[in-house]
Scaffold this active site. Structure first.
Site: not given
Length: 529
Positions: A337, A360
């Site tokens: 993430d 991310h």
């Protein structure tokens, strides 16, 4: 005649008095000499005992119950003309026996060192060492500047534990050189715990060393519940062999495979603490976030590593929430993430010289979920290298949120094979459906400069609120080149985004509206930060 006898008598009395005084001084001197010899002998024996049991003395200072002092040894006065008699055997019965050397570090007489091995930890990777860690903390908590040692070459199985204040002394160091692993069975976790290792309500807490915190999270990832969200930017990524991005496959529920609770823990969390430092360590394979700071002030993170697979769900590298005066630098962050996520209540955050990927990217948000107020200000992210990440630098907010994000600088970001290098998304939604709402978190004073490298989907995506457009968005030194691999490539996109281009950009970003919106709504008092 009588006068002569009186004088004679007086003279004889004086002679007798002088003789008597001389004998008294000799007696006192001799007694004093014997007292000094006796005192020296006692002190010598005491020194020998202290030298022979230095490690045990250190362990007592480390928190075990002190033993009652032995009675003073009897000494035999030595005659000046005779050799000193051997010490009596009786005192030896009161001398503590020498304990065998324990594995771990040797710290001599230092009383501020607390080795978890001295508190019963086995470090074999199988025995539950949670209670030993708790005992070491309880002892170290009482000593300012204490050091808890987790020694190298040992593997410690530790369940959920909180190292808590607020009555602990300041400036405690958690020296992690070994490996701490999390339980993989469900029993220690009960119905679910929000964090695995927690430090709370402390002043001057440092976690440092060359050790590893291993969350062993693969079991949690496989058993992720239905309600776990996914990154909404996947809607922008369309593979070449399809016309729409498929949602991630829904994992199998706990009841069908696995026994872990649906609530997943953060690996290492700091809460309500001042002057926090994390350096040197590696955190890997966390069930959820790897490192979290919540309600902290004065945070420094540097020269550390976060490592988990790029497809591990919701495993943020460093998560900041309600924290101020934060410095993160010189670290390698790879996860499933955001490498760094900055949530509501954060201000004065400076991030530089960080390698990010997989992951991310570095994100502010998501903010404003469930109509909440979010306040974020004075954020600087610069000198970053990103490779093979979904996003580069991003701000994401939910519709219906309140508050503001202002004073943000993204500078000198090198991207390589990044899908979406520059993102503002005020329509963020990590669920299946979200309602359209007019309220929004206000965005202003956002600068992107020197963002360079390659992208695989879209170089710029700036989607701002219809009712509260983004203002003061500045772009300069943008040089992004497409690298087609497996996705459709798109042109820059802007919606309700106002600001300026201070230099030509590659590719041209003609969608940015210059100046300010003519009908920009002013936030009410309850919406503002």
């Amino acid at each position: 005649m009588s006068s002569f006898s009186f004088r004679s008598l007086t003279f004889m009395v004086l002679i007798a008095f002088l003789v008597w005084c001389s004998s008294i001084e000799t007696c006192i001197a001799r007694r004093g000499k014997h007292w000094r010899q006796s005192r020296y002998a006692t002190a010598s024996l005491s020194k020998k005992k202290g030298k022979g049991h230095a490690g045990q003395h250190n362990y007592h200072n480390g928190g075990s119950k002190p033993r009652a002092p032995p009675p003073p040894p009897k000494t035999i006065p030595a005659s000046p003309n005779k050799p000193k008699a051997p010490p009596s055997p009786n005192p030896k019965e009161n001398v503590p026996t020498t304990t065998p050397p324990q594995k771990g570090y040797s710290y001599g007489q230092q009383s501020n060192i607390f080795d978890v091995l001295d508190f019963g930890a086995k470090g074999d990777g199988e025995t539950d060492d949670t209670k030993a860690f708790q005992a070491a903390w309880a002892a170290a908590c009482k000593v300012e500047g204490s050091i808890i040692v987790v020694p190298a070459e040992f593997v410690f199985l530790v369940g959920p534990v909180s190292f808590s204040g607020p009555y602990c002394q300041d400036n405690i160091v958690f020296q992690l050189d070994g490996t701490i692993i999390a339980p993989t069975d469900s029993e220690p976790w009960g119905r679910g715990i929000l964090q695995w290792l927690e430090f709370s309500k402390l002043r001057g807490i440092t976690v440092q060393g060359k050790g590893i915190i291993d969350g062993r999270g693969s079991g949690w990832w496989q058993d992720a519940p239905y309600e776990d969200g996914y990154d909404d930017e996947t809607k922008l990524i369309i593979p070449l062999n399809s016309t729409a991005q498929q949602l991630p496959p829904m994992p199998v529920r706990n009841e069908l495979r696995g026994n872990m609770p649906s609530i997943k823990p953060t690996a290492l969390r700091f809460y309500g603490s001042f002057n926090v430092t994390v350096t040197g360590i590696t955190i890997q394979n966390s069930p959820l976030c790897h490192l979290k700071f919540d309600n902290c002030m004065g945070v420094v993170v540097h020269d550390m590593t976060v490592s988990s697979p790029g497809d591990s769900p919701n495993t943020d590298g460093i998560h900041l929430q309600n924290s101020k005066d934060v410095l993160i630098h010189s670290s390698n962050l790879g996860c499933g993430d955001d490498c760094v996520s900055i949530q509501t209540g954060c201000s004065n955050v400076y991030i530089h010289n960080v390698n990010c990927g997989p992951g991310h990217g570095i994100s502010i948000g998501s903010l404003g979920r469930d109509n909440t107020k979010a306040c974020v200000s004075n954020i600087t992210v610069r000198d970053i290298i990103m490779h093979n990440t979904m996003n580069g630098v991003r701000i994401k907010t939910w519709q219906g949120g309140l508050g503001s994000v202002q004073g943000v600088l993204f500078s000198n970001i090198q991207v390589s094979e990044v899908q979406l290098p520059i993102v503002i998304d005020q329509f963020y939604c990590d669920k299946r459906t979200c309602e359209n709402e007019t309220a929004a978190v206000a965005l202003s004073g956002i600068t992107y400069e020197k963002i360079r490298g390659t992208y695989t989907v879209k170089p710029v995506h700036l989607a701002c609120s219809d009712s509260l457009p983004c203002i003061g968005v500045t772009l300069s030194g943008i040089e992004l080149k497409p690298l087609q691999e497996q996705y459709h490539i798109y042109d820059p996109f802007c919606w309700q985004t106002f600001g300026e281009l201070t230099t030509p950009t590659v590719p041209p970003i003609g969608c940015l509206q210059i100046g300010k919106p003519s009908n920009n709504r002013v936030q009410s008092d309850h919406e503002m930060c």
